[in-house]
Design a protein around this motif. Structure first.
Motif, PDB file in Angstrom:
ATOM      1  N   ASP A  41       0.814  -1.216   0.000  1.00 18.39           N
ATOM      2  CA  ASP A  41       0.000   0.000   0.000  1.00 18.39           C
ATOM      3  C   ASP A  41       0.847   1.265   0.000  1.00 18.39           C
ATOM      4  O   ASP A  41       0.325   2.355  -0.097  1.00 18.39           O
ATOM      5  N   GLU A  42       2.155   1.130   0.105  1.00 15.51           N
ATOM      6  CA  GLU A  42       3.026   2.290   0.073  1.00 15.51           C
ATOM      7  C   GLU A  42       3.638   2.514  -1.313  1.00 15.51           C
ATOM      8  O   GLU A  42       4.403   3.443  -1.507  1.00 15.51           O
ATOM      9  N   LEU A  43       3.330   1.649  -2.251  1.00 15.31           N
ATOM     10  CA  LEU A  43       3.812   1.846  -3.613  1.00 15.31           C
ATOM     11  C   LEU A  43       3.082   3.040  -4.224  1.00 15.31           C
ATOM     12  O   LEU A  43       1.971   3.365  -3.831  1.00 15.31           O
ATOM     13  N   PRO A  44       3.684   3.708  -5.190  1.00 20.76           N
ATOM     14  CA  PRO A  44       3.031   4.871  -5.804  1.00 20.76           C
ATOM     15  C   PRO A  44       1.655   4.523  -6.355  1.00 20.76           C
ATOM     16  O   PRO A  44       1.480   3.523  -7.040  1.00 20.76           O
ATOM     17  N   ASP A  45       0.668   5.363  -6.011  1.00 20.88           N
ATOM     18  CA  ASP A  45      -0.680   5.165  -6.528  1.00 20.88           C
ATOM     19  C   ASP A  45      -0.904   6.116  -7.705  1.00 20.88           C
ATOM     20  O   ASP A  45       0.021   6.795  -8.160  1.00 20.88           O
ATOM     21  N   ALA A  46      -2.131   6.161  -8.205  1.00 18.73           N
ATOM     22  CA  ALA A  46      -2.442   7.000  -9.370  1.00 18.73           C
ATOM     23  C   ALA A  46      -2.165   8.478  -9.087  1.00 18.73           C
ATOM     24  O   ALA A  46      -1.682   9.202  -9.960  1.00 18.73           O
ATOM     25  N   HIS A  47      -2.471   8.927  -7.870  1.00 20.66           N
ATOM     26  CA  HIS A  47      -2.193  10.328  -7.514  1.00 20.66           C
ATOM     27  C   HIS A  47      -0.690  10.598  -7.519  1.00 20.66           C
ATOM     28  O   HIS A  47      -0.243  11.634  -8.002  1.00 20.66           O
ATOM     29  N   GLN A  84       1.584   9.021  -9.225  1.00 19.94           N
ATOM     30  CA  GLN A  84       2.062   8.993 -10.604  1.00 19.94           C
ATOM     31  C   GLN A  84       1.711  10.289 -11.322  1.00 19.94           C
ATOM     32  O   GLN A  84       2.539  10.855 -12.037  1.00 19.94           O
ATOM     33  N   TRP A  85       0.477  10.777 -11.131  1.00 20.03           N
ATOM     34  CA  TRP A  85       0.075  12.041 -11.760  1.00 20.03           C
ATOM     35  C   TRP A  85       0.936  13.181 -11.240  1.00 20.03           C
ATOM     36  O   TRP A  85       1.414  14.009 -12.022  1.00 20.03           O
ATOM     37  N   ASN A  86       1.114  13.253  -9.927  1.00 16.82           N
ATOM     38  CA  ASN A  86       1.910  14.329  -9.344  1.00 16.82           C
ATOM     39  C   ASN A  86       3.351  14.286  -9.820  1.00 16.82           C
ATOM     40  O   ASN A  86       3.970  15.324 -10.033  1.00 16.82           O
ATOM     41  N   PHE A  87       3.887  13.086 -10.004  1.00 17.95           N
ATOM     42  CA  PHE A  87       5.261  12.993 -10.484  1.00 17.95           C
ATOM     43  C   PHE A  87       5.355  13.468 -11.931  1.00 17.95           C
ATOM     44  O   PHE A  87       6.260  14.215 -12.286  1.00 17.95           O
ATOM     45  N   SER A  88       4.385  13.080 -12.759  1.00 20.31           N
ATOM     46  CA  SER A  88       4.468  13.461 -14.168  1.00 20.31           C
ATOM     47  C   SER A  88       4.142  14.939 -14.385  1.00 20.31           C
ATOM     48  O   SER A  88       4.728  15.572 -15.257  1.00 20.31           O
ATOM     49  N   VAL A  89       3.248  15.519 -13.600  1.00 18.48           N
ATOM     50  CA  VAL A  89       2.835  16.904 -13.806  1.00 18.48           C
ATOM     51  C   VAL A  89       3.616  17.882 -12.931  1.00 18.48           C
ATOM     52  O   VAL A  89       4.066  18.922 -13.395  1.00 18.48           O
ATOM     53  N   ARG A  90       3.780  17.549 -11.667  1.00 15.97           N
ATOM     54  CA  ARG A  90       4.440  18.457 -10.725  1.00 15.97           C
ATOM     55  C   ARG A  90       5.900  18.107 -10.476  1.00 15.97           C
ATOM     56  O   ARG A  90       6.590  18.843  -9.777  1.00 15.97           O
ATOM     57  N   HIS A  91       6.304  16.952 -10.926  1.00 16.83           N
ATOM     58  CA  HIS A  91       7.669  16.465 -10.696  1.00 16.83           C
ATOM     59  C   HIS A  91       7.961  16.339  -9.205  1.00 16.83           C
ATOM     60  O   HIS A  91       9.056  16.658  -8.741  1.00 16.83           O
ATOM     61  N   THR A 123       7.859  13.735  -5.787  1.00 20.84           N
ATOM     62  CA  THR A 123       7.841  12.341  -5.364  1.00 20.84           C
ATOM     63  C   THR A 123       6.646  12.118  -4.435  1.00 20.84           C
ATOM     64  O   THR A 123       6.052  13.082  -3.947  1.00 20.84           O
ATOM     65  N   PRO A 124       6.317  10.853  -4.168  1.00 22.18           N
ATOM     66  CA  PRO A 124       5.231  10.594  -3.215  1.00 22.18           C
ATOM     67  C   PRO A 124       5.475  11.242  -1.848  1.00 22.18           C
ATOM     68  O   PRO A 124       4.554  11.771  -1.235  1.00 22.18           O
ATOM     69  N   THR A 125       6.705  11.248  -1.400  1.00 22.97           N
ATOM     70  CA  THR A 125       7.026  11.868  -0.112  1.00 22.97           C
ATOM     71  C   THR A 125       6.829  13.379  -0.174  1.00 22.97           C
ATOM     72  O   THR A 125       6.285  13.989   0.754  1.00 22.97           O
ATOM     73  N   GLN A 126       7.259  13.996  -1.264  1.00 24.29           N
ATOM     74  CA  GLN A 126       7.048  15.436  -1.421  1.00 24.29           C
ATOM     75  C   GLN A 126       5.554  15.762  -1.482  1.00 24.29           C
ATOM     76  O   GLN A 126       5.115  16.764  -0.937  1.00 24.29           O
ATOM     77  N   ARG A 127       4.780  14.897  -2.135  1.00 23.76           N
ATOM     78  CA  ARG A 127       3.338  15.088  -2.204  1.00 23.76           C
ATOM     79  C   ARG A 127       2.723  15.022  -0.813  1.00 23.76           C
ATOM     80  O   ARG A 127       1.878  15.853  -0.460  1.00 23.76           O
ATOM     81  N   LEU A 128       3.135  14.057  -0.011  1.00 16.45           N
ATOM     82  CA  LEU A 128       2.611  13.942   1.355  1.00 16.45           C
ATOM     83  C   LEU A 128       2.974  15.175   2.176  1.00 16.45           C
ATOM     84  O   LEU A 128       2.147  15.691   2.939  1.00 16.45           O
ATOM     85  N   ASP A 129       4.205  15.659   2.022  1.00 18.20           N
ATOM     86  CA  ASP A 129       4.621  16.880   2.736  1.00 18.20           C
ATOM     87  C   ASP A 129       3.749  18.062   2.327  1.00 18.20           C
ATOM     88  O   ASP A 129       3.294  18.838   3.168  1.00 18.20           O
ATOM     89  N   ARG A 130       3.505  18.202   1.024  1.00 17.07           N
ATOM     90  CA  ARG A 130       2.664  19.300   0.528  1.00 17.07           C
ATOM     91  C   ARG A 130       1.230  19.155   1.026  1.00 17.07           C
ATOM     92  O   ARG A 130       0.612  20.115   1.493  1.00 17.07           O
TER      93      ARG A 130
END
Length: 180
Positions: free
Chosen positions: A14-20, A22-29, A31-38
């Motif tokens: 459940d900690e593998l990259p999900d659709a969100h 993947q989208w955030n990495f491709s559009v916002r560049h 990482t999942p950790t950076q997304r969680l921080d944001r």
């Protein structure tokens, strides 16, 4: 080997990259950790807005019982006052909960759980804040206009809050669910 009493672990499924992620990495560049921080920073900003409102409301409610007019309240008005006070205190607890949760899971690699719990705390806290505001309105309007008119105005106010805080965002969410 442990660092700060934390055992290194392998990522769970459940900690593998999900659709969100993947989208955030491709559009916002990011990482999942950076997304969680944001996401956590965004939740904290939202909670700061709500905390101001609940603190002002709770401060007002805490002083009401010490006014001379409090002795003249009817049994109904006293019960509404207690409901407003308890709901305001409960909203305060939930809107402060993300900070306490963060403090207790700090450096435990539980950011995803922190973000998910904080989001729930904020949503439940906003719901309780709305109900506390509604109760406070009912109390004040009951004293000034009488219980029948107070009930109508309070129902309208709760409908207004529900519309903007819950219905419009959910409508937008449903309406745009296919655009991902």
């Amino acid at each position: 080997m442990t660092v700060n009493e934390i055992e290194p672990t392998r990522p769970l499924l459940d900690e593998l990259p999900d659709a969100h992620d993947q989208w955030n990495f491709s559009v916002r560049h990011e990482t999942p950790t950076q997304r969680l921080d944001r996401n956590y920073a965004e939740i904290l900003q939202e909670v700061r807005v709500a905390q101001t409102g609940v603190q002002l409301l709770l401060a007002f409610l805490l002083t009401v019982a010490f006014t001379p007019r409090f002795a003249t309240l009817t049994e109904f008005e006293r019960r509404v006052y207690v409901a407003a006070l308890v709901l305001g205190a409960a909203a305060t607890a939930l809107l402060i909960a993300p900070a306490a949760f963060h403090r207790l899971v700090y450096q435990r690699r539980l950011k995803r759980q922190l973000v998910e719990a904080s989001s729930r705390f904020a949503l439940c806290g906003l719901t309780l804040l709305m109900l506390s505001i509604g109760s406070a309105l009912l109390l004040i309007l009951s004293v000034t206009l009488g219980p029948a008119l107070a009930a109508w105005f309070t129902a309208g106010a709760l409908g207004w809050f529900s519309l903007w805080w819950f219905v419009v965002p959910m409508w937008s969410r449903v309406r745009n669910s296919g655009t991902r």
